[in-house]
Design an enzyme around this catalytic site. Structure first.
Site, short mmCIF file in Angstrom:
data_model
loop_
_atom_site.label_atom_id
_atom_site.label_comp_id
_atom_site.label_asym_id
_atom_site.label_seq_id
_atom_site.Cartn_x
_atom_site.Cartn_y
_atom_site.Cartn_z
N ASP A 28 0.83 -1.21 0.00
CA ASP A 28 0.00 0.00 0.00
C ASP A 28 0.87 1.25 0.00
O ASP A 28 1.96 1.25 0.57
CB ASP A 28 -0.90 -0.03 1.25
CG ASP A 28 -2.06 0.93 1.13
OD1 ASP A 28 -2.29 1.48 0.04
OD2 ASP A 28 -2.74 1.14 2.16
N TRP A 40 3.00 7.97 -2.38
CA TRP A 40 4.41 8.13 -2.78
C TRP A 40 4.49 9.08 -3.98
O TRP A 40 5.33 9.98 -4.02
CB TRP A 40 4.98 6.76 -3.12
CG TRP A 40 6.45 6.73 -3.46
CD1 TRP A 40 7.48 6.47 -2.60
CD2 TRP A 40 7.05 6.93 -4.75
NE1 TRP A 40 8.68 6.50 -3.27
CE2 TRP A 40 8.45 6.78 -4.59
CE3 TRP A 40 6.55 7.22 -6.02
CZ2 TRP A 40 9.34 6.91 -5.65
CZ3 TRP A 40 7.44 7.36 -7.08
CH2 TRP A 40 8.82 7.21 -6.89
N ASN A 79 -10.54 -3.30 -6.20
CA ASN A 79 -9.80 -2.29 -6.99
C ASN A 79 -10.50 -1.92 -8.31
O ASN A 79 -10.16 -0.92 -8.93
CB ASN A 79 -8.37 -2.76 -7.28
CG ASN A 79 -7.44 -2.65 -6.09
OD1 ASN A 79 -6.47 -3.40 -5.96
ND2 ASN A 79 -7.71 -1.71 -5.17
N TRP A 80 -11.50 -2.72 -8.73
CA TRP A 80 -12.27 -2.35 -9.93
C TRP A 80 -12.97 -1.01 -9.74
O TRP A 80 -13.37 -0.38 -10.71
CB TRP A 80 -13.33 -3.41 -10.25
CG TRP A 80 -12.79 -4.76 -10.62
CD1 TRP A 80 -12.82 -5.88 -9.85
CD2 TRP A 80 -12.14 -5.13 -11.85
NE1 TRP A 80 -12.23 -6.93 -10.51
CE2 TRP A 80 -11.81 -6.50 -11.74
CE3 TRP A 80 -11.81 -4.45 -13.02
CZ2 TRP A 80 -11.17 -7.20 -12.77
CZ3 TRP A 80 -11.17 -5.15 -14.04
CH2 TRP A 80 -10.87 -6.50 -13.91
N ARG A 114 -11.72 1.67 -8.80
CA ARG A 114 -10.84 2.81 -9.14
C ARG A 114 -11.17 3.31 -10.53
O ARG A 114 -11.78 2.59 -11.33
CB ARG A 114 -9.37 2.37 -9.08
CG ARG A 114 -9.01 1.99 -7.67
CD ARG A 114 -7.52 1.80 -7.48
NE ARG A 114 -7.28 1.58 -6.06
CZ ARG A 114 -6.16 1.83 -5.43
NH1 ARG A 114 -5.12 2.32 -6.08
NH2 ARG A 114 -6.04 1.60 -4.15
N HIS A 116 2.80 3.58 -9.04
CA HIS A 116 2.64 2.14 -9.30
C HIS A 116 3.89 1.58 -10.00
O HIS A 116 4.29 0.44 -9.74
CB HIS A 116 1.39 1.89 -10.14
CG HIS A 116 0.11 2.19 -9.41
ND1 HIS A 116 -0.12 1.76 -8.13
CD2 HIS A 116 -0.99 2.91 -9.76
CE1 HIS A 116 -1.32 2.18 -7.73
NE2 HIS A 116 -1.87 2.88 -8.70
C1 FPP Z 1 -1.81 0.29 -3.31
O1 FPP Z 1 -1.37 1.61 -3.42
C2 FPP Z 1 -1.31 -0.48 -4.41
C3 FPP Z 1 -2.09 -1.08 -5.34
C4 FPP Z 1 -3.56 -1.03 -5.35
C5 FPP Z 1 -1.52 -1.84 -6.44
C6 FPP Z 1 -0.26 -2.59 -6.15
C7 FPP Z 1 0.35 -2.85 -7.45
C8 FPP Z 1 1.66 -2.80 -7.74
C9 FPP Z 1 2.73 -2.61 -6.75
C10 FPP Z 1 2.09 -2.93 -9.16
C11 FPP Z 1 1.67 -4.18 -9.87
C12 FPP Z 1 2.23 -5.41 -9.28
C13 FPP Z 1 2.86 -6.38 -9.96
C14 FPP Z 1 3.16 -7.67 -9.27
C15 FPP Z 1 3.27 -6.24 -11.36
P1 FPP Z 1 -2.46 2.76 -3.51
O2 FPP Z 1 -2.60 3.12 -4.94
O3 FPP Z 1 -3.73 2.32 -2.85
O4 FPP Z 1 -1.75 3.87 -2.70
P2 FPP Z 1 -2.45 5.04 -1.87
O5 FPP Z 1 -3.24 4.37 -0.77
O6 FPP Z 1 -1.28 5.81 -1.36
O7 FPP Z 1 -3.30 5.82 -2.83
#
Ligand code: FPP
Length: 248
Positions: A28, A33, A76-77, A79, A45
């Site tokens: 997360d 970031w 996550n759909w 989003r 990402h």
């Molecule tokens: C959460 O950060 C992260 C995700 C929903 C996606 C995780 C995916 C990856 C690290 C990349 C794809 C993975 C592979 C294995 C290729 P967030 O977007 O919810 O962060 P935030 O809470 O700060 O907004």
């Protein structure tokens, strides 16, 4: 809540303490970031994928048998379409760029979750990647794609009901083992350590059954900054904990 950020950084695999067989990570903080750097979420990402690469290599080097990463949840759909499509794009790129290394390093790639709802070309890529590494016998890298623990448990309950209805099983034979055998993680070692980055203290529908006796570790670090040294710290913290499984 306590985090490991004040623990000493270990330069190598911690000695003495037990190494967790199965580590799972809720990755997360990619969005935050990126925001801190005035960058688009996609940049966060992308940096998250770099962290995936480094951390999976480090987990292998430490002798962790299975690493499960929450890459895309069934929620996550919700989003924006563009972000969903960006995440799918990054998965395609990851498979294209990293499959050779995983295959060479004897890694078995697995997927948990209902990834068949993804675009047909991506499903084919994922199936190809799983098949290519299926003959390996080294560490497991399990990626959670369109995964939700409640849906996983519903699926197990449905299978059990079908087995009972078809006369293959007596209801009295349903026990924890029967449920576990029907979870996506049925051939993974028991979950020892579950880490969530970015300071949130939630499981977010991840491995709810499997986490029953896992050690939970919540760290403040945003996922793109989570380093091999921090994985080593987490493993060392795990080694210091006493697991009693309800006993004394
Ligand atoms: C959460 O950060 C992260 C995700 C929903 C996606 C995780 C995916 C990856 C690290 C990349 C794809 C993975 C592979 C294995 C290729 P967030 O977007 O919810 O962060 P935030 O809470 O700060 O907004």
């Amino acid at each position: 809540m306590r985090t490991v950020s004040s623990a000493p950084i270990l330069s190598a695999v911690p000695g003495g303490g037990a190494i967790p067989r199965h580590v799972a990570i809720i990755m997360d903080g990619n969005g935050r970031w990126a925001k801190q750097r005035h960058l688009p979420r996609l940049a966060g990402h992308k940096a998250g994928v770099d962290a995936v690469r480094k951390v999976t290599r480090a987990a292998r080097a430490m002798g962790i048998e299975a690493l499960t990463l929450y890459a895309f949840s069934s929620e996550n759909w919700r989003r924006p379409e563009e972000e969903v499509s960006d995440l799918m794009g990054l998965l395609r790129i990851f498979i294209r760029s990293d499959l050779d290394e995983l295959a060479r390093e004897n890694v078995r790639l697995r997927v948990i979750g209902d990834y068949r709802r993804f675009a047909p070309d991506l499903v084919a890529m994922v199936d190809g990647a799983i098949a290519r590494t299926a003959g390996n016998d080294g560490p497991i890298l399990a990626i959670a794609l369109n995964y939700g623990a409640q849906a996983e448990l519903v699926g197990a309950a449905r299978q059990l009901a079908e087995d009972v209805r078809a006369g293959r099983m007596d209801p009295s034979a349903i026990d924890a083992g029967a449920i576990e055998a029907r979870l996506d993680t049925h051939d993974l070692p028991p979950l020892d350590l579950l880490i969530r980055t970015s300071g949130e203290h939630r499981l977010s529908n991840f491995l709810l059954w499997q986490a029953a006796y896992a050690e939970l570790l919540f760290v403040e670090t945003l996922w793109p900054d989570f380093s091999p040294a921090e994985l080593a710290e987490a493993v060392a913290a795990f080694g210091r904990r006493q697991r009693r499984y309800g006993g004394l």
